[in-house]
Write a protein that holds these residues in place. Sequence first.
Motif, mmCIF file in Angstrom:
data_model
loop_
_atom_site.group_PDB
_atom_site.id
_atom_site.type_symbol
_atom_site.label_atom_id
_atom_site.label_comp_id
_atom_site.label_asym_id
_atom_site.label_seq_id
_atom_site.Cartn_x
_atom_site.Cartn_y
_atom_site.Cartn_z
ATOM 1 N N ARG A 25 0.750 -1.531 -0.037
ATOM 2 C CA ARG A 25 -0.142 -0.082 -0.119
ATOM 3 C C ARG A 25 0.937 1.301 0.029
ATOM 4 O O ARG A 25 0.620 2.274 -0.571
ATOM 5 N N GLN A 26 1.873 1.232 0.831
ATOM 6 C CA GLN A 26 3.039 2.315 0.560
ATOM 7 C C GLN A 26 3.437 2.564 -0.807
ATOM 8 O O GLN A 26 3.583 3.737 -1.179
ATOM 9 N N ALA A 27 3.866 1.481 -1.476
ATOM 10 C CA ALA A 27 4.231 1.597 -2.874
ATOM 11 C C ALA A 27 3.095 2.180 -3.776
ATOM 12 O O ALA A 27 3.525 3.031 -4.745
ATOM 13 N N VAL A 28 2.064 1.486 -3.413
ATOM 14 C CA VAL A 28 0.774 2.273 -4.100
ATOM 15 C C VAL A 28 0.653 3.760 -4.233
ATOM 16 O O VAL A 28 0.361 4.506 -5.158
ATOM 17 N N ALA A 29 0.813 4.227 -2.849
ATOM 18 C CA ALA A 29 0.588 5.557 -2.664
ATOM 19 C C ALA A 29 1.835 6.432 -3.052
ATOM 20 O O ALA A 29 1.375 7.501 -3.690
ATOM 21 N N GLY A 30 3.027 5.797 -3.077
ATOM 22 C CA GLY A 30 4.002 6.463 -3.674
ATOM 23 C C GLY A 30 3.631 6.490 -5.355
ATOM 24 O O GLY A 30 4.106 7.711 -5.999
ATOM 25 N N GLY A 31 3.331 5.542 -5.956
ATOM 26 C CA GLY A 31 3.043 5.769 -7.288
ATOM 27 C C GLY A 31 1.890 6.784 -7.659
ATOM 28 O O GLY A 31 2.090 7.171 -8.489
ATOM 29 N N ALA A 101 11.610 3.711 -14.535
ATOM 30 C CA ALA A 101 12.386 4.611 -13.534
ATOM 31 C C ALA A 101 11.198 5.390 -12.615
ATOM 32 O O ALA A 101 11.360 5.406 -11.516
ATOM 33 N N ALA A 102 10.136 5.863 -13.670
ATOM 34 C CA ALA A 102 9.019 6.742 -12.784
ATOM 35 C C ALA A 102 8.334 5.574 -11.706
ATOM 36 O O ALA A 102 7.877 6.201 -10.770
ATOM 37 N N ILE A 103 8.108 4.761 -12.318
ATOM 38 C CA ILE A 103 6.942 3.649 -11.643
ATOM 39 C C ILE A 103 7.867 3.094 -10.265
ATOM 40 O O ILE A 103 7.277 3.061 -9.114
ATOM 41 N N LEU A 104 8.850 2.527 -10.676
ATOM 42 C CA LEU A 104 9.726 2.187 -9.390
ATOM 43 C C LEU A 104 10.310 3.377 -8.561
ATOM 44 O O LEU A 104 10.163 2.854 -7.269
ATOM 45 N N GLY A 105 10.523 4.310 -9.182
ATOM 46 C CA GLY A 105 10.969 5.634 -8.145
ATOM 47 C C GLY A 105 9.785 6.018 -7.233
ATOM 48 O O GLY A 105 10.150 6.200 -6.209
ATOM 49 N N GLU A 112 9.780 4.386 1.317
ATOM 50 C CA GLU A 112 10.586 5.249 2.260
ATOM 51 C C GLU A 112 9.941 6.156 3.086
ATOM 52 O O GLU A 112 10.375 6.635 4.177
ATOM 53 N N ASP A 113 8.835 6.767 2.564
ATOM 54 C CA ASP A 113 8.405 7.842 3.435
ATOM 55 C C ASP A 113 7.126 7.333 4.184
ATOM 56 O O ASP A 113 6.494 8.180 4.687
ATOM 57 N N GLY A 114 6.838 6.192 4.021
ATOM 58 C CA GLY A 114 5.649 5.568 4.785
ATOM 59 C C GLY A 114 4.216 6.020 4.283
ATOM 60 O O GLY A 114 3.591 6.129 5.442
ATOM 61 N N LEU A 115 4.134 6.539 3.098
ATOM 62 C CA LEU A 115 2.966 7.014 2.720
ATOM 63 C C LEU A 115 1.661 6.006 2.658
ATOM 64 O O LEU A 115 1.927 4.810 2.597
ATOM 65 N N ALA A 116 0.626 6.505 2.757
ATOM 66 C CA ALA A 116 -0.559 5.968 2.764
ATOM 67 C C ALA A 116 -1.609 6.244 1.954
ATOM 68 O O ALA A 116 -1.816 7.510 1.483
ATOM 69 N N PRO A 117 -2.184 5.331 1.111
ATOM 70 C CA PRO A 117 -2.956 5.593 -0.076
ATOM 71 C C PRO A 117 -4.254 5.852 0.287
ATOM 72 O O PRO A 117 -4.807 5.436 1.485
ATOM 73 N N PRO A 118 -5.131 6.525 -0.631
ATOM 74 C CA PRO A 118 -6.504 6.727 -0.367
ATOM 75 C C PRO A 118 -7.435 5.230 -0.327
ATOM 76 O O PRO A 118 -6.519 4.385 -0.518
#
Length: 189
Positions: A25-31, A101-105, A112-118
Amino acid sequence: MSYWADGPQGNVFDNGLQAGSAIMRQAVAGGLSCLPGATLLFAPHEGSYARFAPDSLAPTSASWGYENRSCAIRIPAGDPAERRIEHRAAGADTNPYLVMAAILGGGIAGIEDGLAPPEPVIGSAYGQRVLQFPMDWDGAIERFSGSPRMARIFPAELIETMSAVKRQEQHQLAKLSAAGTVMALMDAV
């Protein structure tokens, strides 16, 4: 995209449930957070934007959902041990290296930022109140050139050069279009 660790853990996105892990979910939020700025990479030409239309099964917003093809990020159903993220915004006319690069980044930044998606979108994402990404070439160039998320992933020189090249392409296309209009008017006379 999936994320595999060495050892017995294996797929880090798998928590044994259909929902997937907190890291997924953090990776989803970053994306999602990168999607508006990266739209130029996912749709690099003026004609690329024709596919972004409601009910076309091409996403029109920075949305995510489980087994939802109207979302930009889809979590496919299936065995939880194979949990992965499907990114649906990029067209076939892209540079795959910049897209990856954009997707993985974005995914790495979210972790890394511990983001939470909606909350995930249930039903059609079209018309829902979710973050929209640019629906035209000009807007995508503007978002890319000024995006702090893109600046985190790509060197400033790449962002500046890509933005300048796309502005030049716009200018050339406008000149060709104007010349074609003049020729059509002359033919009509």
